[in-house]
Design a protein around this motif. Structure first.
Motif, short mmCIF file in Angstrom:
data_model
loop_
_atom_site.label_atom_id
_atom_site.label_comp_id
_atom_site.label_asym_id
_atom_site.label_seq_id
_atom_site.Cartn_x
_atom_site.Cartn_y
_atom_site.Cartn_z
N GLU A 67 16.09 -10.71 -18.23
CA GLU A 67 15.25 -9.63 -18.73
C GLU A 67 15.32 -8.43 -17.79
O GLU A 67 15.17 -8.56 -16.57
CB GLU A 67 13.79 -10.10 -18.85
CG GLU A 67 12.76 -9.02 -19.06
CD GLU A 67 13.03 -8.13 -20.26
OE1 GLU A 67 12.88 -6.89 -20.13
OE2 GLU A 67 13.41 -8.66 -21.32
N ASN A 69 13.35 -5.72 -17.59
CA ASN A 69 12.07 -5.27 -17.06
C ASN A 69 11.55 -6.23 -16.00
O ASN A 69 12.05 -7.34 -15.83
CB ASN A 69 11.04 -5.15 -18.19
CG ASN A 69 11.03 -3.76 -18.80
OD1 ASN A 69 11.03 -2.77 -18.10
ND2 ASN A 69 11.02 -3.71 -20.12
N GLY A 70 10.47 -5.81 -15.35
CA GLY A 70 9.80 -6.66 -14.39
C GLY A 70 8.77 -7.56 -15.02
O GLY A 70 7.96 -8.17 -14.31
N ARG A 71 8.77 -7.66 -16.33
CA ARG A 71 7.83 -8.47 -17.09
C ARG A 71 8.49 -8.85 -18.40
O ARG A 71 9.45 -8.19 -18.84
CB ARG A 71 6.56 -7.69 -17.40
CG ARG A 71 6.91 -6.34 -18.03
CD ARG A 71 5.83 -5.70 -18.82
NE ARG A 71 6.26 -4.39 -19.30
CZ ARG A 71 7.04 -4.21 -20.36
NH1 ARG A 71 7.47 -5.24 -21.03
NH2 ARG A 71 7.40 -3.00 -20.73
N ASN A 79 3.26 -1.51 -19.31
CA ASN A 79 2.25 -1.16 -18.31
C ASN A 79 2.25 0.34 -18.09
O ASN A 79 2.62 0.84 -17.04
CB ASN A 79 2.55 -1.89 -17.00
CG ASN A 79 2.40 -3.38 -17.14
OD1 ASN A 79 1.40 -3.85 -17.64
ND2 ASN A 79 3.41 -4.12 -16.74
N PRO A 85 -2.71 -3.48 -18.49
CA PRO A 85 -1.60 -3.86 -19.37
C PRO A 85 -1.95 -3.53 -20.81
O PRO A 85 -2.86 -4.12 -21.38
CB PRO A 85 -1.49 -5.37 -19.15
CG PRO A 85 -2.88 -5.79 -18.77
CD PRO A 85 -3.51 -4.64 -18.06
N ASN A 237 1.79 -13.84 -23.31
CA ASN A 237 1.46 -14.80 -22.25
C ASN A 237 1.44 -16.23 -22.76
O ASN A 237 1.90 -17.16 -22.08
CB ASN A 237 0.10 -14.44 -21.64
CG ASN A 237 0.16 -13.19 -20.79
OD1 ASN A 237 1.22 -12.78 -20.34
ND2 ASN A 237 -0.98 -12.56 -20.60
N HIS A 240 5.05 -17.37 -23.24
CA HIS A 240 5.67 -17.57 -21.92
C HIS A 240 5.18 -18.87 -21.28
O HIS A 240 5.98 -19.69 -20.80
CB HIS A 240 5.33 -16.38 -21.03
CG HIS A 240 5.74 -16.52 -19.59
ND1 HIS A 240 4.98 -17.22 -18.68
CD2 HIS A 240 6.83 -16.07 -18.92
CE1 HIS A 240 5.58 -17.19 -17.50
NE2 HIS A 240 6.71 -16.51 -17.62
N LEU A 253 13.89 -11.75 -13.95
CA LEU A 253 13.42 -10.42 -14.30
C LEU A 253 14.21 -9.37 -13.54
O LEU A 253 14.99 -9.67 -12.64
CB LEU A 253 11.93 -10.30 -13.98
CG LEU A 253 11.00 -11.29 -14.68
CD1 LEU A 253 9.58 -11.16 -14.17
CD2 LEU A 253 11.06 -11.10 -16.19
#
Length: 462
Positions: A67, A69-71, A79, A85, A237, A240, A253
């Motif tokens: 991925e 992105n960092g999320r 974000n 968020p 979430n 995940h 990430l």
């Protein structure tokens, strides 16, 4: 959800034992790690997470999700507010007994509540600030009646067996003739969230697939996912956490894919940080906009039929504008929770909803604030996203001044950028007039039985 037969085909090749990810990392001559896994999942949006979960649940744990992105979450969450968020896209869940939308299934499984939106929940005003709620509700009734006649005509009447026609043309055949700014605003409001286009650009065949008598839902009963704060975050979430643990080595990430080399023996994926990952198979869940822009290099080049399939679906545009005030705005004459702004220009700030009033100390903020959300679509979305923030702030204050019939305090304004973000290039694909099952079949079809495709429009079948 999203996958059709992709994972089933992959599982045919998963019987033999494979070492875990930790067991087969080695070093390139340049010091970069090269990882070999059974399946690479490219993209950690909702589709990528669903691929990973499906593999995990089927007992195939030798996969790796990359991925950029960092999320995780893709365009569903962003974000863009400091410490908050917030969802960056308008997300509709349609649910109908006998034909449940997969998003609704996920929401039910995750315990995420979703409630119906009723046009009676909306107040409406025009660009002069005049209340036009009654006129909007009248127009809604006329459009709803025309859609009912269209559904019957498509299934059993004069349009039965029609190859395709624009939704605008089909609605005219059944009595919808918009003439006023209110009519046009209602029409745009009705369709733009789902299709990121006006009725003239929407395939009637595709609309009837989604919202006809056998589709997911009649639009009058569409459901919007909501949670205590920001809608889609709980869904992401939940998905995940259903198969990934904290710091799970199967998720990397901040890893941007730049190149994909494939052959009969497997797939090699290059990333921006110089690392190469190898796998027997790869599932691409990128936004179609990324593939259209050529941000990922394929070696060899994708077959011509595949490139045609990818490039014939134009991306639609939507921009979310978050507006943060230091107080909750109220109007005795405009008590509605949501408002529709009837601008003479199509797509201009036409939705408003109060997202949440946050009390002191919540979400890393020391002062109370009230957060509101506006949307713009199509060309207006790109204009708002690319213009100076101060211009957007002035326009927003003008809109809210009309909504609440008073001068409003200066807010903080945050604008999403999914239309220009190189990880998305748009809110989602549109389905042009004349789209056929073959088009979707080509879009979903694997290449060399090594590259598989999921997400965006890949799950549709007319």
């Amino acid at each position: 959800m999203f996958l059709q037969g992709v994972v089933g085909l992959l599982l045919l090749f998963s019987c033999q034992h494979r070492p875990s990810l930790a067991e087969h990392e080695d070093e390139h001559e340049d010091g970069h790690t090269k990882s070999r896994v059974r399946v690479l999942v490219l993209g950690g949006g909702l589709a990528g997470l669903q691929v990973g979960q499906t593999l995990h649940d089927a007992g195939m744990t030798d996969f790796l999700i990359l991925e950029a992105n960092g999320r995780v979450g893709g365009r569903m969450i962003a974000n863009i507010l400091p410490g908050v968020p917030a969802t960056s896209s308008f997300f509709v869940v349609d649910n109908r007994p006998g034909a449940p939308n997969p998003f609704a299934k996920l929401a039910d499984r995750c315990g995420v509540a979703y409630s119906g939106l009723d046009w009676l929940d909306y107040g409406a005003l025009d660009d002069e600030g005049a209340d036009v709620t009654t006129e909007v509700q009248t127009a809604v009734g006329k459009l709803s009646e025309a859609l009912g006649r269209l559904r019957n005509g498509w299934d059993d009447g004069d349009l039965q067996g029609q190859d395709d026609i624009s939704l605008e043309g089909a609605l005219r055949l059944y009595g919808w003739h918009p003439k006023t700014p209110v009519d046009f605003a209602v029409e745009h409001f009705w369709f733009a969230a789902d299709f990121l286009a006006d009725a003239s650009q929407i395939s009637c065949k595709h609309y009837m697939y989604l919202y006809g008598n056998d589709g997911y839902s009649a639009h009058e009963t569409f459901q919007v996912v909501r949670n205590s704060y920001f809608g889609n975050l709980d869904l992401v979430n939940c998905l995940h956490n259903s198969f990934l643990t904290p710091n799970d080595p199967r998720l990397k990430l901040n890893t941007t894919v730049t190149g994909i080399r494939y052959s009969d023996s497997g797939v090699a994926v290059s990333t921006a940080d110089g690392v190469q990952y190898e796998a027997d198979y790869a599932v691409l869940t990128f936004s179609m906009g990324v593939l259209q822009q050529g941000n990922v290099t394929f070696t060899p080049e994708l077959p011509f039929w595949k490139r045609v399939a990818i490039n014939q679906f134009p991306m639609g545009y939507i921009t979310t504008i978050f507006v943060m005030f230091n107080e909750t705005l109220r109007s005795a004459t405009r008590p509605h929770y949501r408002h529709m702004y009837v601008s003479p220009f199509r797509g201009v700030y036409h939705w408003n909803a109060e997202v949440v009033s946050v009390v002191e100390g919540q979400l890393n903020h020391t002062q109370p604030f009230a957060l509101y959300r506006l949307w713009a679509t199509e060309d207006e979305a790109v204009r708002v996203e690319t213009q100076a923030l101060e211009i957007t702030k002035r326009e927003v204050m003008d809109v809210y001044g009309k909504i609440f019939n008073s001068t409003v305090p200066e807010p903080e304004v945050f604008v999403s950028n999914i239309n220009t973000d190189p990880l998305f290039y748009g809110g989602g694909p549109r389905f042009p007039l004349g789209t056929t099952n073959k088009d979707f079949d080509d879009l979903r079809a694997p290449v060399s039985d090594r590259l598989f495709f999921a997400g965006d429009a890949y799950q549709v079948n007319l």
